[in-house]
Write a protein that holds these residues in place. Structure first.
Motif, PDB file in Angstrom:
ATOM      1  N   ASP A  22      10.594   6.095  -9.277  1.00  0.00           N
ATOM      2  CA  ASP A  22      11.834   6.798  -8.945  1.00  0.00           C
ATOM      3  C   ASP A  22      12.777   5.871  -8.188  1.00  0.00           C
ATOM      4  O   ASP A  22      12.337   5.012  -7.423  1.00  0.00           O
ATOM      5  N   LEU A  23      14.051   6.091  -8.390  1.00  0.00           N
ATOM      6  CA  LEU A  23      15.087   5.474  -7.576  1.00  0.00           C
ATOM      7  C   LEU A  23      15.762   6.591  -6.795  1.00  0.00           C
ATOM      8  O   LEU A  23      15.878   7.720  -7.285  1.00  0.00           O
ATOM      9  N   PHE A  24      16.218   6.283  -5.589  1.00  0.00           N
ATOM     10  CA  PHE A  24      16.770   7.307  -4.715  1.00  0.00           C
ATOM     11  C   PHE A  24      18.020   6.791  -4.037  1.00  0.00           C
ATOM     12  O   PHE A  24      18.085   5.625  -3.632  1.00  0.00           O
ATOM     13  N   ILE A  25      19.009   7.665  -3.927  1.00  0.00           N
ATOM     14  CA  ILE A  25      20.240   7.336  -3.202  1.00  0.00           C
ATOM     15  C   ILE A  25      20.758   8.614  -2.569  1.00  0.00           C
ATOM     16  O   ILE A  25      20.660   9.702  -3.156  1.00  0.00           O
ATOM     17  N   THR A  26      21.298   8.484  -1.369  1.00  0.00           N
ATOM     18  CA  THR A  26      21.844   9.646  -0.668  1.00  0.00           C
ATOM     19  C   THR A  26      23.029   9.217   0.180  1.00  0.00           C
ATOM     20  O   THR A  26      23.101   8.072   0.627  1.00  0.00           O
ATOM     21  N   ARG A  27      23.955  10.147   0.376  1.00  0.00           N
ATOM     22  CA  ARG A  27      25.134   9.908   1.201  1.00  0.00           C
ATOM     23  C   ARG A  27      25.525  11.219   1.880  1.00  0.00           C
ATOM     24  O   ARG A  27      25.336  12.294   1.318  1.00  0.00           O
ATOM     25  N   VAL A  81      16.215   9.659  -9.237  1.00  0.00           N
ATOM     26  CA  VAL A  81      16.252   9.355 -10.665  1.00  0.00           C
ATOM     27  C   VAL A  81      14.856   8.914 -11.082  1.00  0.00           C
ATOM     28  O   VAL A  81      14.362   7.876 -10.638  1.00  0.00           O
ATOM     29  N   LYS A  82      14.230   9.744 -11.905  1.00  0.00           N
ATOM     30  CA  LYS A  82      12.842   9.530 -12.325  1.00  0.00           C
ATOM     31  C   LYS A  82      12.805   8.775 -13.647  1.00  0.00           C
ATOM     32  O   LYS A  82      13.576   9.070 -14.552  1.00  0.00           O
ATOM     33  N   HIS A  83      11.893   7.819 -13.728  1.00  0.00           N
ATOM     34  CA  HIS A  83      11.693   7.021 -14.943  1.00  0.00           C
ATOM     35  C   HIS A  83      10.246   7.174 -15.388  1.00  0.00           C
ATOM     36  O   HIS A  83       9.367   7.437 -14.568  1.00  0.00           O
ATOM     37  N   LYS A  84       9.987   6.974 -16.676  1.00  0.00           N
ATOM     38  CA  LYS A  84       8.637   7.186 -17.187  1.00  0.00           C
ATOM     39  C   LYS A  84       7.673   6.077 -16.811  1.00  0.00           C
ATOM     40  O   LYS A  84       6.467   6.266 -16.816  1.00  0.00           O
ATOM     41  N   ASN A  85       8.222   4.893 -16.457  1.00  0.00           N
ATOM     42  CA  ASN A  85       7.346   3.785 -16.091  1.00  0.00           C
ATOM     43  C   ASN A  85       8.090   2.799 -15.190  1.00  0.00           C
ATOM     44  O   ASN A  85       9.309   2.907 -14.999  1.00  0.00           O
ATOM     45  N   GLU A  86       7.351   1.850 -14.658  1.00  0.00           N
ATOM     46  CA  GLU A  86       7.932   0.854 -13.752  1.00  0.00           C
ATOM     47  C   GLU A  86       8.946  -0.028 -14.474  1.00  0.00           C
ATOM     48  O   GLU A  86       9.951  -0.434 -13.898  1.00  0.00           O
ATOM     49  N   GLU A  87       8.699  -0.309 -15.748  1.00  0.00           N
ATOM     50  CA  GLU A  87       9.615  -1.142 -16.536  1.00  0.00           C
ATOM     51  C   GLU A  87      11.006  -0.515 -16.616  1.00  0.00           C
ATOM     52  O   GLU A  87      12.017  -1.196 -16.412  1.00  0.00           O
ATOM     53  N   ASP A  88      11.069   0.782 -16.903  1.00  0.00           N
ATOM     54  CA  ASP A  88      12.375   1.461 -16.965  1.00  0.00           C
ATOM     55  C   ASP A  88      13.044   1.512 -15.599  1.00  0.00           C
ATOM     56  O   ASP A  88      14.255   1.349 -15.484  1.00  0.00           O
ATOM     57  N   LYS A 105      12.696  -0.700 -13.173  1.00  0.00           N
ATOM     58  CA  LYS A 105      13.214  -2.047 -12.901  1.00  0.00           C
ATOM     59  C   LYS A 105      14.458  -2.338 -13.727  1.00  0.00           C
ATOM     60  O   LYS A 105      15.418  -2.936 -13.233  1.00  0.00           O
ATOM     61  N   LYS A 106      14.457  -1.910 -14.987  1.00  0.00           N
ATOM     62  CA  LYS A 106      15.631  -2.102 -15.838  1.00  0.00           C
ATOM     63  C   LYS A 106      16.854  -1.413 -15.220  1.00  0.00           C
ATOM     64  O   LYS A 106      17.938  -1.984 -15.177  1.00  0.00           O
ATOM     65  N   HIS A 107      16.647  -0.191 -14.720  1.00  0.00           N
ATOM     66  CA  HIS A 107      17.746   0.559 -14.112  1.00  0.00           C
ATOM     67  C   HIS A 107      18.226  -0.140 -12.836  1.00  0.00           C
ATOM     68  O   HIS A 107      19.433  -0.226 -12.582  1.00  0.00           O
ATOM     69  N   GLU A 108      17.296  -0.639 -12.048  1.00  0.00           N
ATOM     70  CA  GLU A 108      17.677  -1.396 -10.844  1.00  0.00           C
ATOM     71  C   GLU A 108      18.490  -2.632 -11.219  1.00  0.00           C
ATOM     72  O   GLU A 108      19.512  -2.930 -10.598  1.00  0.00           O
ATOM     73  N   GLU A 109      18.052  -3.346 -12.258  1.00  0.00           N
ATOM     74  CA  GLU A 109      18.740  -4.557 -12.703  1.00  0.00           C
ATOM     75  C   GLU A 109      20.118  -4.251 -13.288  1.00  0.00           C
ATOM     76  O   GLU A 109      21.015  -5.094 -13.255  1.00  0.00           O
ATOM     77  N   MET A 110      20.291  -3.043 -13.818  1.00  0.00           N
ATOM     78  CA  MET A 110      21.595  -2.617 -14.326  1.00  0.00           C
ATOM     79  C   MET A 110      22.567  -2.365 -13.171  1.00  0.00           C
ATOM     80  O   MET A 110      23.756  -2.148 -13.402  1.00  0.00           O
ATOM     81  N   SER A 121      13.531   8.721 -24.114  1.00  0.00           N
ATOM     82  CA  SER A 121      14.084   9.084 -22.811  1.00  0.00           C
ATOM     83  C   SER A 121      14.112   7.853 -21.923  1.00  0.00           C
ATOM     84  O   SER A 121      13.341   6.915 -22.107  1.00  0.00           O
ATOM     85  N   PHE A 122      15.024   7.875 -20.990  1.00  0.00           N
ATOM     86  CA  PHE A 122      15.125   6.804 -20.015  1.00  0.00           C
ATOM     87  C   PHE A 122      14.972   7.355 -18.601  1.00  0.00           C
ATOM     88  O   PHE A 122      14.348   6.742 -17.760  1.00  0.00           O
ATOM     89  N   MET A 123      15.555   8.553 -18.377  1.00  0.00           N
ATOM     90  CA  MET A 123      15.521   9.058 -17.009  1.00  0.00           C
ATOM     91  C   MET A 123      15.775  10.561 -16.940  1.00  0.00           C
ATOM     92  O   MET A 123      16.316  11.169 -17.854  1.00  0.00           O
ATOM     93  N   THR A 124      15.373  11.110 -15.812  1.00  0.00           N
ATOM     94  CA  THR A 124      15.739  12.454 -15.396  1.00  0.00           C
ATOM     95  C   THR A 124      16.337  12.317 -14.008  1.00  0.00           C
ATOM     96  O   THR A 124      15.761  11.652 -13.142  1.00  0.00           O
ATOM     97  N   ALA A 125      17.501  12.912 -13.794  1.00  0.00           N
ATOM     98  CA  ALA A 125      18.178  12.837 -12.508  1.00  0.00           C
ATOM     99  C   ALA A 125      18.164  14.199 -11.838  1.00  0.00           C
ATOM    100  O   ALA A 125      18.496  15.210 -12.471  1.00  0.00           O
TER     101      ALA A 125
END
Length: 153
Positions: free
Chosen positions: A7-12, A119-126, A128-133, A98-102
């Protein structure tokens, strides 16, 4: 809900109301103004804020790139939570990929609204790809754009 592996996380904290944020989400013409980090834009927005509703638009890049975004609203609690996934399209039609669920949440807090996304991803690869984007910078910019637009509503 708390972020987990993949998962990736962001809050404001935004100096707006949940009513203003909801209006920015529910009006396609307003959503077009904040949805993706500039200089990118969106067009052809169809955001049906109901379970099974469409989450569709085309993201347009500064070099003429067009990236269709087709997903489904999985869950909605008005002015509190929106869950969107690209594993389905409108009316629960599977996409085959699929790539993600937000999971977007909004809650009142001192200073305005705590606006968060897991933002949930099915695996670590996805993930990391999202982080790199540019996930954190891009979503951070979008949060700032949303706060600015919503603040004027």
């Amino acid at each position: 809900m708390k972020p987990e592996d993949h998962d990736l996380f962001i809050t404001r904290t935004m100096n707006v109301t949940r009513d203003q944020i909801w209006k920015a989400w529910s009006d396609p013409k307003i959503l077009e103004q904040w949805w993706c980090p500039k200089p990118w834009t969106v067009k052809d927005v169809n955001m049906e804020l109901r379970p099974g509703g469409a989450s569709q638009m085309v993201m347009c890049g500064p070099e003429g790139e067009e990236m269709p975004q087709n997903g489904c609203i999985v869950y909605v609690k008005e002015k509190e939570c929106i869950v969107i996934s690209d594993c389905m399209e409108k009316d629960w039609r599977p996409t085959g990929s699929s790539f993600m669920t937000a999971i977007i949440t909004m809650k009142d807090c001192p200073g305005g609204v705590e606006y968060s996304a897991i933002v949930k991803h099915k695996n670590e690869e996805d993930k990391k790809k999202h982080e790199e984007m540019g996930f954190h910078a891009g979503w951070g910019q979008v949060f700032e754009q949303l706060e600015e637009i919503a603040g004027g509503l």
